[in-house]
Motif scaffolding. Structure first.
Motif, short mmCIF file in Angstrom:
data_model
loop_
_atom_site.label_atom_id
_atom_site.label_comp_id
_atom_site.label_asym_id
_atom_site.label_seq_id
_atom_site.Cartn_x
_atom_site.Cartn_y
_atom_site.Cartn_z
N THR A 171 0.80 -1.22 0.00
CA THR A 171 0.00 0.00 0.00
C THR A 171 0.84 1.27 0.00
OG1 THR A 171 -0.22 -0.07 2.41
CG2 THR A 171 -1.97 -1.10 1.13
N ALA A 172 2.09 1.23 0.49
CA ALA A 172 2.92 2.44 0.53
C ALA A 172 4.35 2.08 0.91
CB ALA A 172 2.36 3.44 1.54
N ALA A 173 5.22 3.06 0.74
CA ALA A 173 6.62 2.93 1.18
C ALA A 173 7.11 4.32 1.58
CB ALA A 173 7.48 2.36 0.07
N ARG A 174 8.00 4.34 2.54
CA ARG A 174 8.56 5.62 2.99
C ARG A 174 9.90 5.35 3.68
NH1 ARG A 174 5.16 3.96 7.07
NH2 ARG A 174 5.93 4.25 9.20
N THR A 175 10.63 6.42 3.92
CA THR A 175 11.81 6.31 4.77
C THR A 175 11.40 6.85 6.13
OG1 THR A 175 12.63 8.45 4.03
CG2 THR A 175 13.48 6.49 2.90
N ASP A 176 11.98 6.30 7.16
CA ASP A 176 11.65 6.70 8.52
C ASP A 176 12.88 6.48 9.39
OD1 ASP A 176 10.15 7.50 10.77
OD2 ASP A 176 8.38 6.41 10.07
N SER A 177 12.83 6.96 10.61
CA SER A 177 13.99 6.81 11.49
C SER A 177 13.87 5.65 12.47
CB SER A 177 14.23 8.10 12.27
OG SER A 177 13.10 8.40 13.06
N GLY A 178 12.68 5.03 12.56
CA GLY A 178 12.55 3.96 13.52
C GLY A 178 11.34 3.08 13.28
N ILE A 179 11.41 1.89 13.87
CA ILE A 179 10.30 0.93 13.83
C ILE A 179 10.51 -0.07 14.96
CG2 ILE A 179 11.32 -0.75 12.23
CD1 ILE A 179 8.45 -0.90 10.97
N ALA A 180 9.43 -0.53 15.54
CA ALA A 180 9.46 -1.56 16.57
C ALA A 180 10.39 -1.20 17.72
CB ALA A 180 9.83 -2.91 15.97
N GLY A 181 10.39 0.08 18.10
CA GLY A 181 11.21 0.52 19.21
C GLY A 181 12.68 0.68 18.86
N LYS A 182 13.06 0.47 17.62
CA LYS A 182 14.45 0.57 17.18
C LYS A 182 14.60 1.84 16.37
CE LYS A 182 18.58 -1.10 16.12
NZ LYS A 182 19.62 -1.23 17.08
N VAL A 183 15.47 2.74 16.80
CA VAL A 183 15.73 3.97 16.08
C VAL A 183 17.06 3.82 15.34
CG1 VAL A 183 16.18 6.44 16.30
CG2 VAL A 183 14.46 5.35 17.74
N VAL A 184 17.02 4.11 14.05
CA VAL A 184 18.20 4.02 13.21
C VAL A 184 18.44 5.40 12.62
CG1 VAL A 184 19.26 2.85 11.25
CG2 VAL A 184 17.65 1.61 12.70
N PRO A 185 19.44 6.14 13.13
CA PRO A 185 19.66 7.52 12.69
C PRO A 185 19.83 7.66 11.17
CG PRO A 185 21.00 7.04 14.61
CD PRO A 185 20.38 5.74 14.18
N ALA A 186 20.45 6.70 10.52
CA ALA A 186 20.67 6.81 9.07
C ALA A 186 19.39 6.47 8.29
CB ALA A 186 21.80 5.90 8.64
N GLY A 187 18.38 5.98 8.96
CA GLY A 187 17.09 5.75 8.33
C GLY A 187 16.78 4.32 7.96
N LEU A 188 15.49 4.08 7.81
CA LEU A 188 14.97 2.78 7.43
C LEU A 188 14.04 2.93 6.24
CD1 LEU A 188 13.82 1.42 10.91
CD2 LEU A 188 15.75 0.59 9.59
N LEU A 189 13.90 1.85 5.49
CA LEU A 189 12.89 1.74 4.47
C LEU A 189 11.71 1.05 5.14
CD1 LEU A 189 11.80 1.64 1.53
CD2 LEU A 189 12.99 -0.56 1.31
N VAL A 190 10.55 1.69 5.15
CA VAL A 190 9.37 1.12 5.78
C VAL A 190 8.34 0.84 4.69
CG1 VAL A 190 7.51 1.44 7.45
CG2 VAL A 190 9.80 2.31 7.95
#
Length: 167
Positions: free
Chosen positions: A101-120
């Motif tokens: 349904t969608a895609a985005r970049t973000d800084s965290g998921i499931a309580g895990k913060v990744v400063p360089a970013g994630l693909l969600v």
């Protein structure tokens, strides 16, 4: 020293109990789609890490049912048919194109913060909306992934709309 060992053991046991409780609460999550024998020709490929899945829009509500809560290495392959997530040593994940349904970049998921970013990646599993987070070995690739997934979603939505209009 023995008291510290007991305290660490107790904390570990409580964490394990919480994980099992969450798995029980999520036992009604529908089974995941089976990985097809031929997922199709790759549009994009990347290696990286799978960081887990949450209910869509709630980056702290980790989903642990069906192995979705386990962080692992991952090899992502996007095709016209869907997204294949190969997880060495864990269950592979297949997200059919119609479920994306969608895609985005973000800084965290499931309580895990990744400063360089994630693909969600946001997707739906039989009516349940989920977000799954990935970190490519080369995070600069995330933008291309967002664009490719969004293009795939748009093509599928447009095709579905045109088919409904033709009826």
């Amino acid at each position: 020293m023995a008291g510290l060992a007991i305290l660490v053991g107790l904390v570990y046991w409580l964490m394990r109990q919480g994980w099992n409780w969450r798995r029980t609460l999520q036992s009604d999550l529908p089974p995941l789609p089976e990985v097809p024998a031929d997922p199709g020709a790759p549009l994009l490929e990347a290696k990286g890490r799978y960081h887990g899945s949450t209910t869509a829009g709630n980056w702290l509500d980790r989903v642990v049912a069906h192995g979705l809560g386990t962080r692992s290495l991952a090899e992502l392959t996007l095709t016209e048919r869907g997204l294949l997530v190969r997880r060495p040593g864990d269950v592979d994940l297949w997200i059919p194109a119609g479920s994306l349904t969608a895609a985005r970049t973000d800084s965290g998921i499931a309580g895990k913060v990744v400063p360089a970013g994630l693909l969600v990646i946001t997707w739906e599993n039989q009516g349940v909306a989920l977000d799954s987070g990935f970190r490519a070995d080369h995070p600069e690739e995330h933008t291309a992934w967002v664009e490719a997934v969004e293009a795939l979603v748009t093509r599928r939505t447009t095709k579905k709309t045109e088919e409904e209009a033709a009826k």
